[in-house]
Scaffold this active site. Structure first.
Site: not given
Length: 339
Positions: A80, A183, A219
């Site tokens: 990720r 992220k 989210e």
């Protein structure tokens, strides 16, 4: 570590013995260095400070009943991070080096890993930043990778218990074709005001709808959403949602427990049809949702009628935790045991 009250730890920072650092210079990664200094000495024109060339990850280490230390899915975090690097033009750190750094920092801070059944774990925070000086909007030529660790308690004070959420429309966490799936710190900066609004109103966290149409579920604050109904685990499909490693793991467990798994857009109105729902991520694993309030439209989607976590949330939560702590077999190869 007799002076730490392991069972009453907050989810916060505590100084530990060492962090691990690695520099990217002249087009290549250097060696891993063990460091006891908590601060970073970086140039005032570093791209991380001006242009947001910054990425981070979060994972945990657990001490099992057998005394062994287990880290959950470090390779997935490495992948990720590589995806984020591709998205914001930073050099990708190889998976092997990432995992080596994780092992090194956990081993060096072994005395800070909470004991089994304390309800606490060792949180691992990898950070990658552009440190090369740059005044124009360009990627840096030099980068720093750091991993530090800190023992933490439950993300929510009540631990595994239902929480209320509130839909916030005034702010978006990420643009549909922006950095939502990476992220990066900017996404979290964009969520601070909405998060404060939710907390000030007595909610556990804010709940986002899609930024384009404000029709679909995105989210739950900094966590992924899932709902369960008709023997199906449903989670949103969107280009602006961070792909949660916990959610990915729960989808696999749900399938193996006999649930169907669907990743698709979920309209807000569908919230009233879910028998159970949760917010999931590394920090809380699963935070079961009691209700989601839409104050603007005077609606309240009550998901847990009795205020208790539902049976599927319970099963999934305990199964994942059992694998993380080594209480049950790990047929998926998710756990890395650190000798």
């Amino acid at each position: 570590m007799k002076d730490i009250d392991w069972s009453n730890l907050s989810f916060g920072y505590m100084r530990t013995d060492y962090n691990v650092r690695c520099y990217y210079r002249d087009g290549k990664w250097g060696e891993l260095e063990l460091c006891s200094e908590e601060t970073l000495n970086i140039h005032m024109a570093a791209t991380c400070l001006h242009y947001g060339q910054e990425a981070f990850e979060g994972l945990k280490a657990y001490r099992g009943k057998d005394g062994k230390i287990r880290v959950f899915r470090p390779e997935a975090n490495a992948e990720r991070l590589q995806s984020t690097c591709e998205g914001i033009l930073m050099p990708e750190l190889p998976t092997e080096k990432f995992c080596e750094a994780v092992k090194k920092v956990v081993k060096a801070n072994e005395r800070f890993i909470p004991p089994y059944e304390s309800g606490a774990s060792l949180y691992i925070r990898p950070l990658l930043i552009g440190v090369g000086a740059q005044v124009g909007v360009h990627p840096a030529s030099e980068y720093l990778f750091v991993i530090f660790v800190t023992p933490v308690g439950p993300y929510f004070k009540g631990g595994f218990a239902t929480n209320p959420y509130v839909i916030i429309r005034e702010f978006d966490r990420a643009a549909p074709l922006g950095t939502g799936r990476y992220k990066v710190g900017g996404n979290y900066a964009a969520s601070l005001r909405a998060n404060k609004m939710a907390h000030d109103a007595g909610y556990a966290s804010e709940f986002y709808l899609d930024a384009k149409e404000k029709k679909y579920i995105d989210e739950c604050g900094a966590a992924n959403f899932f709902g369960i109904k008709d023997n199906t685990y449903v989670t949103p499909l969107s280009s602006s949602i961070l792909p949660s490693i916990t959610n990915r793991s729960l989808m696999q467990l749900a399938e193996d427990m006999g649930l169907k798994v669907e990743r698709r857009p979920i309209a807000e109105e569908e919230l009233e049809t879910f028998e159970e729902a949760g917010a999931c991520g590394t920090a809380a694993v699963i935070s079961p949702i009691e209700r989601i309030d839409d104050l603007e439209n005077h609606k309240s989607y009550v998901i847990s009628k009795d205020g208790q976590p539902g049976p599927w949330c319970e099963k999934l939560y305990h199964k994942l935790r059992a694998i993380q702590y080594g209480d049950e077999a790990d047929p998926y190869g998710w756990v890395t045991v650190i000798d």
